[in-house]
Write an enzyme that holds these catalytic residues in place. Structure first.
Site, mmCIF file in Angstrom:
data_model
loop_
_atom_site.group_PDB
_atom_site.id
_atom_site.type_symbol
_atom_site.label_atom_id
_atom_site.label_comp_id
_atom_site.label_asym_id
_atom_site.label_seq_id
_atom_site.Cartn_x
_atom_site.Cartn_y
_atom_site.Cartn_z
ATOM 1 N N SER B 167 0.774 -1.130 0.034
ATOM 2 C CA SER B 167 -0.117 -0.092 -0.047
ATOM 3 C C SER B 167 0.794 1.118 -0.085
ATOM 4 C CB SER B 167 -0.870 -0.113 1.291
ATOM 5 O OG SER B 167 -2.206 0.606 1.084
ATOM 6 N N ASP B 420 -8.273 -5.897 -6.125
ATOM 7 C CA ASP B 420 -7.916 -4.836 -5.186
ATOM 8 C C ASP B 420 -8.385 -3.378 -5.865
ATOM 9 O OD1 ASP B 420 -6.870 -2.706 -3.265
ATOM 10 O OD2 ASP B 420 -4.770 -3.428 -3.544
ATOM 11 N N HIS B 445 -5.807 -6.861 -1.726
ATOM 12 C CA HIS B 445 -4.905 -5.823 -1.097
ATOM 13 C C HIS B 445 -3.422 -6.426 -0.704
ATOM 14 C CE1 HIS B 445 -3.844 -1.382 -0.774
ATOM 15 N NE2 HIS B 445 -3.606 -1.587 0.508
#
Lengths: 478, 478
Positions: B167, B420, B445
């Site tokens: 991320s 995602d 994710h």
């Protein structure tokens, strides 16, 4: 400090201004080139969240620019940007080959690009003077060129930019490519001592090269006289009559009467030797000061011819020989030992040399200078005294710019004159198929960035050809 | 703001502390791993001249480390570093293969790494919260590892470091390699939306992917109910009795009675849908919150089974279905609509999302969310209201990190789960022989950074194999 500070590019400038206001845009002409003078609002601090900006000056010359051509961008160093524009004729010489737009950006805190106006030089306000901020300034201007200046010329926002720079400007040109490879497609970094930092070079190399130049272009007798002169100078200045003698025969501008003044004189004298070696060009120049061709030879010839055994006469003769450097035009009324240039920001550069860009230098009995070890602690204390700060992170530059490990970078030509003392901190061997070293056997300080001259040797001509070839390759890759 | 803020990694943590003071060094254990907890004195501001430092926390695990092995370095993102250490099992899974030391560095302003202690979150003090400063922090710690920690282990100062991150942490892992290629030999950047910025992606993509996940794992009926629910929610909350109904059936913790509360609820609800899609793992997890395998399917099945035509019942049923997310363990007493995580620094992250990392997001009638255009000006105004600052340089991130032009960089693997929503801002096609995209067809994710699980599909297994192969290649190059 001054030992480390006055060795970069020093240029003497005779400017002819032709000013006319045209929307916030001035025109400036020297030699055959005319510039648009522009100002970009750049952030005072690029790396924190804040909104303060200041006006950064840059110059644009479009004489040879044709739509689709690249930008040749000079990353300004420690002085008024006009000096660099005036002394980097190579960019203009090759601009027609590439249809290039020529741009010179001033370095923050120099010339007119003062983040806090006439208050810029306080220790508090100087804190935004770092190479990272300067690089981000250049990127900011490149974006501005892409978006505003070129919006009407180019069909899209792509625009190949090649960075050029000499000396500290060369370090910035290389670092710009290393840190922002999508902003510049390649860099010509001339006489850029990017390795002149802690633990990367032996500190005695610099003065050894200077000495070598004096031995080569003068004689061993010349360096012997210089080597012996330090002790004579120290002895003579022990008495007030000796001080007076020196003050008069050397035509010193300032009052000259105490130990501090002697230290200043020693630094000034060292700097002159260094400057003569750096600018020992094959033809007369007007760079740091007006000089004849091969100033080292001219100086040494004079010094040797005037040789004497008496201490006072020896110093008086040295003073006479120095006029090759201090008064070549015959118009110098007196010699200021506080400075070797009125166009460069010496106080400001000293701040950089005290904080981020500490360059270790020392002299040993192998060179012609007065023996002086490199004492990081003492240097740091002197900096603290002068600016209230010193270099608290001695290895920062290595972390930030990768030190000697350049293999992951690309599209940089590092050129060095092998007679230039700064070459000892430069990249003088090829790193990869994308990072090249060009060693100009008889070159001095960024000889290759100067305009072509009839006295140019094949070495410098070949170096310039290599630059052109490299730029063509980068443009093809782009 | 919250639309853009709660979508990054959210992790719920059950920590077991085993503290013992050992010279300024604490030990911490969770699962089977034990960390040394260390603190580095890093400059508050790396890019100006100043001497202030603060303590940045980092964790070291040497279980699999053998002399000569590399460092696997997790570049911490917007939360307590222990959460990332707990949710990045892949690094431990492969550490034995490489004899690697595993290190997690906390991001400044999160967890315990607060530059101004409990005063860190004032607008004035937050200004040093930028990605550039965070990267320089990591480089600082790497140098520290080289010089101090490894001085007794390694024979010289060379030490290969591979950065990992998911991320925002993945963005930092990639940017670290891009900006400091001599500090890290390569980067595994998982679910890193480095292109989720202005003019680089269509703002509607994000919610379209979320909707697609709900259609695929639920049914069209599920998304239809959700799509219709927004208007019902708006209508019901027009009356105080409707508000009361929602407050009671959804078991809201806070007072709930005005228009602002309704906006908060809408954002919170949107975030839950997004979080469910992001964490729609093939097996039960305890990541953002404890969840069953395929939470989207479980939620949709429940929602569809409870379908009703009456507005109040429809909302009550939605509230019941939401318990799949809000109360899977059955221990939630009430639902706070102010936050979706108590472990992440949401206020601090919002500051980043308001200043440097503005990520345009919008919803259209093609998705299941309430239609909302991306309004940069309005977003900016809200930021100004909250923090006194907003993004004054909307194109800074593109200039600083090269935008879509990655061809001059090397040794980065960008992996993305194609289920995602953040994949829309990620690098999903190979850029060069040194910049690879790994698309995990059924991944969400950063699935690949989690510990191996029996329910892992071949897609994620292959991605992990690719990472191992890449790291081996980089180490061979080193």
């Amino acid at each position: 400090m001054s030992r480390c500070t006055s060795k970069f590019v020093r240029k003497n400038v005779n400017m002819i201004f032709k000013c006319l206001i045209l929307n916030l845009l001035w025109k400036y002409t020297f030699s055959e080139y005319t510039f648009d003078i522009k100002y970009s609002d750049v952030p005072v601090d690029h790396f924190t969240i804040q909104n303060k900006t200041f006006k950064l000056r840059y110059l644009i010359n479009g004489d040879y620019h044709v739509k689709g051509g690249p930008v040749f961008l000079y990353t300004g160093n420690e002085g008024n940007i006009f000096m660099f524009a005036q002394n980097t004729g190579f960019m203009f010489d090759i601009a027609p080959v590439f249809n290039a737009l020529v741009v010179f950006i001033e370095h923050r805190y120099y010339g007119e690009s003062l983040p806090f106006g006439n208050q810029s030089n306080t220790p508090e306000n100087l804190r935004f003077l770092t190479s990272s901020q300067a690089l981000a300034d250049y990127v900011h201007v490149i974006e501005e060129l892409r978006k505003t200046y070129f919006a009407t010329i180019l069909t899209n926002d792509t625009l190949p930019v090649v960075s050029f720079g000499g000396s500290y400007g060369g370090m910035l040109a290389a670092w710009l490519r290393m840190k922002y490879p999508t902003s510049v497609i390649g860099a010509i970094a001339s006489s850029a001592p990017i390795w002149y930092f802690r633990n990367m070079i032996p500190c005695e190399k610099f003065y050894e090269i200077v000495t070598g130049v004096f031995e080569k272009f003068g004689t061993a007798q010349c360096t012997n006289i210089i080597k012996a002169s330090w002790e004579i100078l120290r002895n003579v200045t022990k008495t007030s009559s000796g001080m007076k003698h020196l003050y008069e025969t050397w035509r010193i501008c300032e009052t000259f009467g105490n130990a501090t003044d002697v230290e200043k004189l020693v630094d000034w004298l060292s700097d002159i030797y260094v400057n003569m070696a750096m600018t020992n060009y094959h033809y007369p120049t007007n760079f740091i000061v007006p000089l004849p061709a091969y100033p080292v030879k001219t100086f040494c010839d004079k010094l040797v011819s005037l040789n004497s055994t008496d201490p006072l006469s020896t110093l008086a003769n040295l003073g006479k020989a120095l006029t090759v450097y201090t008064n070549y035009t015959g118009s110098t009324l007196c010699n200021s030992i506080n400075s070797t240039s009125k166009y460069l920001g010496e106080y400001t550069w000293d701040y950089q040399a005290c904080t981020e860009l500490v360059m270790p230098i020392c002299s040993t009995n192998k060179d012609m200078f007065e023996t002086q070890p490199w004492d990081e602690k003492k240097y740091s204390e002197e900096c603290s005294k002068k600016y209230g700060v010193s270099n608290s992170r001695p290895d920062w530059i290595v972390s930030e710019y990768g030190g000697k490990n350049l293999k992951y970078f690309s599209n940089i030509v590092f050129s060095n004159g092998m007679m230039d003392p700064w070459s000892c901190g430069g990249v003088t061997t090829n790193i990869s198929s994308n990072i090249w070293a060009v060693n100009i056997t008889d070159g001095v300080h960024h000889s290759d960035l100067r305009s072509a001259d009839p006295a140019d040797t094949n070495y410098v001509i070949e170096a310039r050809k290599f630059h052109v070839k490299s730029i063509k390759k980068w443009l093809n890759m782009f």
